[in-house]
Design a protein around this motif. Sequence first.
Motif, PDB file in Angstrom:
ATOM      1  N   VAL A 276       0.818  -1.215   0.000  1.00  0.00           N
ATOM      2  CA  VAL A 276       0.000   0.000   0.000  1.00  0.00           C
ATOM      3  C   VAL A 276       0.856   1.270   0.000  1.00  0.00           C
ATOM      4  O   VAL A 276       0.559   2.244  -0.709  1.00  0.00           O
ATOM      5  CB  VAL A 276      -0.955  -0.010   1.211  1.00  0.00           C
ATOM      6  CG1 VAL A 276      -1.630   1.341   1.387  1.00  0.00           C
ATOM      7  CG2 VAL A 276      -2.002  -1.108   1.050  1.00  0.00           C
ATOM      8  N   LEU A 277       1.914   1.285   0.776  1.00  0.00           N
ATOM      9  CA  LEU A 277       2.722   2.499   0.941  1.00  0.00           C
ATOM     10  C   LEU A 277       4.038   2.451   0.164  1.00  0.00           C
ATOM     11  O   LEU A 277       4.994   3.123   0.521  1.00  0.00           O
ATOM     12  CB  LEU A 277       2.991   2.744   2.425  1.00  0.00           C
ATOM     13  CG  LEU A 277       1.756   3.093   3.264  1.00  0.00           C
ATOM     14  CD1 LEU A 277       2.099   3.187   4.743  1.00  0.00           C
ATOM     15  CD2 LEU A 277       1.125   4.408   2.787  1.00  0.00           C
TER      16      LEU A 277
ATOM     17  N   LEU B 186      -3.160   7.424   2.165  1.00  0.00           N
ATOM     18  CA  LEU B 186      -3.871   6.166   1.944  1.00  0.00           C
ATOM     19  C   LEU B 186      -5.005   6.320   0.928  1.00  0.00           C
ATOM     20  O   LEU B 186      -5.427   5.344   0.300  1.00  0.00           O
ATOM     21  CB  LEU B 186      -4.433   5.636   3.262  1.00  0.00           C
ATOM     22  CG  LEU B 186      -3.402   5.133   4.278  1.00  0.00           C
ATOM     23  CD1 LEU B 186      -4.086   4.790   5.602  1.00  0.00           C
ATOM     24  CD2 LEU B 186      -2.627   3.935   3.753  1.00  0.00           C
ATOM     25  N   VAL B 187      -5.477   7.539   0.759  1.00  0.00           N
ATOM     26  CA  VAL B 187      -6.555   7.812  -0.188  1.00  0.00           C
ATOM     27  C   VAL B 187      -6.022   8.144  -1.577  1.00  0.00           C
ATOM     28  O   VAL B 187      -6.618   7.758  -2.586  1.00  0.00           O
ATOM     29  CB  VAL B 187      -7.449   8.961   0.335  1.00  0.00           C
ATOM     30  CG1 VAL B 187      -8.514   9.353  -0.688  1.00  0.00           C
ATOM     31  CG2 VAL B 187      -8.094   8.568   1.661  1.00  0.00           C
ATOM     32  N   THR B 188      -4.887   8.839  -1.647  1.00  0.00           N
ATOM     33  CA  THR B 188      -4.458   9.391  -2.935  1.00  0.00           C
ATOM     34  C   THR B 188      -3.154   8.823  -3.484  1.00  0.00           C
ATOM     35  O   THR B 188      -2.872   8.984  -4.676  1.00  0.00           O
ATOM     36  CB  THR B 188      -4.286  10.922  -2.806  1.00  0.00           C
ATOM     37  OG1 THR B 188      -3.363  11.214  -1.740  1.00  0.00           O
ATOM     38  CG2 THR B 188      -5.625  11.592  -2.502  1.00  0.00           C
ATOM     39  N   LEU B 189      -2.341   8.192  -2.663  1.00  0.00           N
ATOM     40  CA  LEU B 189      -1.058   7.671  -3.129  1.00  0.00           C
ATOM     41  C   LEU B 189      -1.292   6.629  -4.226  1.00  0.00           C
ATOM     42  O   LEU B 189      -2.114   5.735  -4.061  1.00  0.00           O
ATOM     43  CB  LEU B 189      -0.316   7.049  -1.949  1.00  0.00           C
ATOM     44  CG  LEU B 189       1.205   6.949  -1.996  1.00  0.00           C
ATOM     45  CD1 LEU B 189       1.842   8.327  -1.982  1.00  0.00           C
ATOM     46  CD2 LEU B 189       1.705   6.125  -0.806  1.00  0.00           C
TER      47      LEU B 189
ATOM     48  N   ARG C  21      -3.821   3.376  -4.027  1.00  0.00           N
ATOM     49  CA  ARG C  21      -4.971   3.191  -4.919  1.00  0.00           C
ATOM     50  C   ARG C  21      -4.881   1.858  -5.651  1.00  0.00           C
ATOM     51  O   ARG C  21      -5.868   1.124  -5.759  1.00  0.00           O
ATOM     52  CB  ARG C  21      -5.048   4.346  -5.914  1.00  0.00           C
ATOM     53  CG  ARG C  21      -5.429   5.675  -5.282  1.00  0.00           C
ATOM     54  CD  ARG C  21      -5.695   6.737  -6.320  1.00  0.00           C
ATOM     55  NE  ARG C  21      -6.189   7.969  -5.717  1.00  0.00           N
ATOM     56  CZ  ARG C  21      -6.800   8.940  -6.384  1.00  0.00           C
ATOM     57  NH1 ARG C  21      -6.987   8.813  -7.690  1.00  0.00           N
ATOM     58  NH2 ARG C  21      -7.219  10.023  -5.779  1.00  0.00           N
ATOM     59  N   ALA C  22      -3.706   1.541  -6.155  1.00  0.00           N
ATOM     60  CA  ALA C  22      -3.539   0.283  -6.888  1.00  0.00           C
ATOM     61  C   ALA C  22      -3.759  -0.915  -5.975  1.00  0.00           C
ATOM     62  O   ALA C  22      -4.400  -1.909  -6.362  1.00  0.00           O
ATOM     63  CB  ALA C  22      -2.152   0.230  -7.517  1.00  0.00           C
TER      64      ALA C  22
ATOM     65  N   ASP D 105     -13.816   6.495  -8.906  1.00  0.00           N
ATOM     66  CA  ASP D 105     -12.788   7.305  -9.563  1.00  0.00           C
ATOM     67  C   ASP D 105     -11.389   7.045  -9.024  1.00  0.00           C
ATOM     68  O   ASP D 105     -10.410   7.032  -9.774  1.00  0.00           O
ATOM     69  CB  ASP D 105     -13.114   8.800  -9.415  1.00  0.00           C
ATOM     70  CG  ASP D 105     -14.450   9.166 -10.038  1.00  0.00           C
ATOM     71  OD1 ASP D 105     -14.877   8.442 -10.957  1.00  0.00           O
ATOM     72  OD2 ASP D 105     -15.061  10.163  -9.604  1.00  0.00           O
ATOM     73  N   GLY D 106     -11.283   6.849  -7.710  1.00  0.00           N
ATOM     74  CA  GLY D 106      -9.968   6.657  -7.107  1.00  0.00           C
ATOM     75  C   GLY D 106      -9.450   5.242  -7.252  1.00  0.00           C
ATOM     76  O   GLY D 106      -8.255   5.034  -7.483  1.00  0.00           O
ATOM     77  N   LEU D 107     -10.351   4.265  -7.124  1.00  0.00           N
ATOM     78  CA  LEU D 107      -9.925   2.868  -7.127  1.00  0.00           C
ATOM     79  C   LEU D 107     -10.317   2.112  -8.395  1.00  0.00           C
ATOM     80  O   LEU D 107      -9.863   0.975  -8.594  1.00  0.00           O
ATOM     81  CB  LEU D 107     -10.513   2.139  -5.915  1.00  0.00           C
ATOM     82  CG  LEU D 107     -10.211   2.729  -4.545  1.00  0.00           C
ATOM     83  CD1 LEU D 107     -10.791   1.840  -3.453  1.00  0.00           C
ATOM     84  CD2 LEU D 107      -8.719   2.933  -4.330  1.00  0.00           C
ATOM     85  N   GLY D 108     -11.149   2.701  -9.223  1.00  0.00           N
ATOM     86  CA  GLY D 108     -11.580   1.990 -10.414  1.00  0.00           C
ATOM     87  C   GLY D 108     -12.548   0.855 -10.131  1.00  0.00           C
ATOM     88  O   GLY D 108     -12.664  -0.089 -10.915  1.00  0.00           O
ATOM     89  N   ILE D 109     -13.243   0.951  -8.991  1.00  0.00           N
ATOM     90  CA  ILE D 109     -14.262  -0.037  -8.634  1.00  0.00           C
ATOM     91  C   ILE D 109     -15.609   0.563  -9.014  1.00  0.00           C
ATOM     92  O   ILE D 109     -16.149   1.420  -8.307  1.00  0.00           O
ATOM     93  CB  ILE D 109     -14.217  -0.365  -7.123  1.00  0.00           C
ATOM     94  CG1 ILE D 109     -12.829  -0.868  -6.718  1.00  0.00           C
ATOM     95  CG2 ILE D 109     -15.295  -1.372  -6.752  1.00  0.00           C
ATOM     96  CD1 ILE D 109     -12.416  -2.180  -7.344  1.00  0.00           C
TER      97      ILE D 109
END
Length: 279
Positions: free
Chosen positions: A100-101, A145-148, A152-153, A261-265
């Motif tokens: 994640v990070l 955690l929201v925008t990195l 996101r991936a 939009d952020g995660l593509g879900i």
Amino acid sequence: MAVMSPDVNTPATVASPGAPSPVGSLVNLRDLGGWTGSDGRAVRTGMLFRSADFRPLTDDDAPAYQALGVRTVYDFRSAGERESAPDPTFDGASNVGLDVLADSSMAVPANLAEFFSDPALVAKAGEQLSGGKAVEAITSTYRDLVTLPSARASYRQFFAGLASGANPSLFHCTAGKDRTGWAAAAFLTLLGVSHDDVLTDYLLTNERLVPSLQPIFDKFAAAGGDPAVLLPVFGVREEFLAASFDEVGNVHGSIEQYFADGLGINADTQATLRATFLA
């Protein structure tokens, strides 16, 4: 540790939302089921678990873990964290590594292994953690955690996996509170769980994990550090989670748009998640 998996057709249950861990040595493990979500439907129990890493798991407690029937483990730790403390392997279960990070070099949660392994080293870095610096750094990480891009991936793969993969599933990081905490909060919020209940689940780490780490606080104090400095490092605060939700609001406007939009879900996959995890 390679052991046989139980019959996955017999999912575990919990007595109530946020019930204590059914695995004694994994104190910060809990079922995300039982909370009330959209249209009054309950989040299914025995389907999704959050946890810290597996280092404390004892051989005696392995059967209790097996009884959960976990088929997929999502590991949010960095490559270095996974290398230093690999997850155990269980027959019939797959492990998915999601860093994640990866795109953040200064994130405190990604360096927690140092605190666990040698608190004396951290005492030398007390200046970097005192005076509110730790709180500031962790709050910044919660926005990341929201925008990195790596976050996101990773979360995209995680939620897509929950929608189409093998469940029951478990997700974790090192302490099971930050990378894991946001994933749990986002998931429950998408399912319509109230913010108060989401916050209750999040703050349970302070009751479950922090007391179990008293030896680390003691070693830190013996090395000349102020144990109070470690509280935001090992615990959680409402303001941390608020930073993530603020970032969602500022960047995306709503949790649904964050997922889309952020995660593509997309909306269809979001509906699948609700259908899968709401009773």
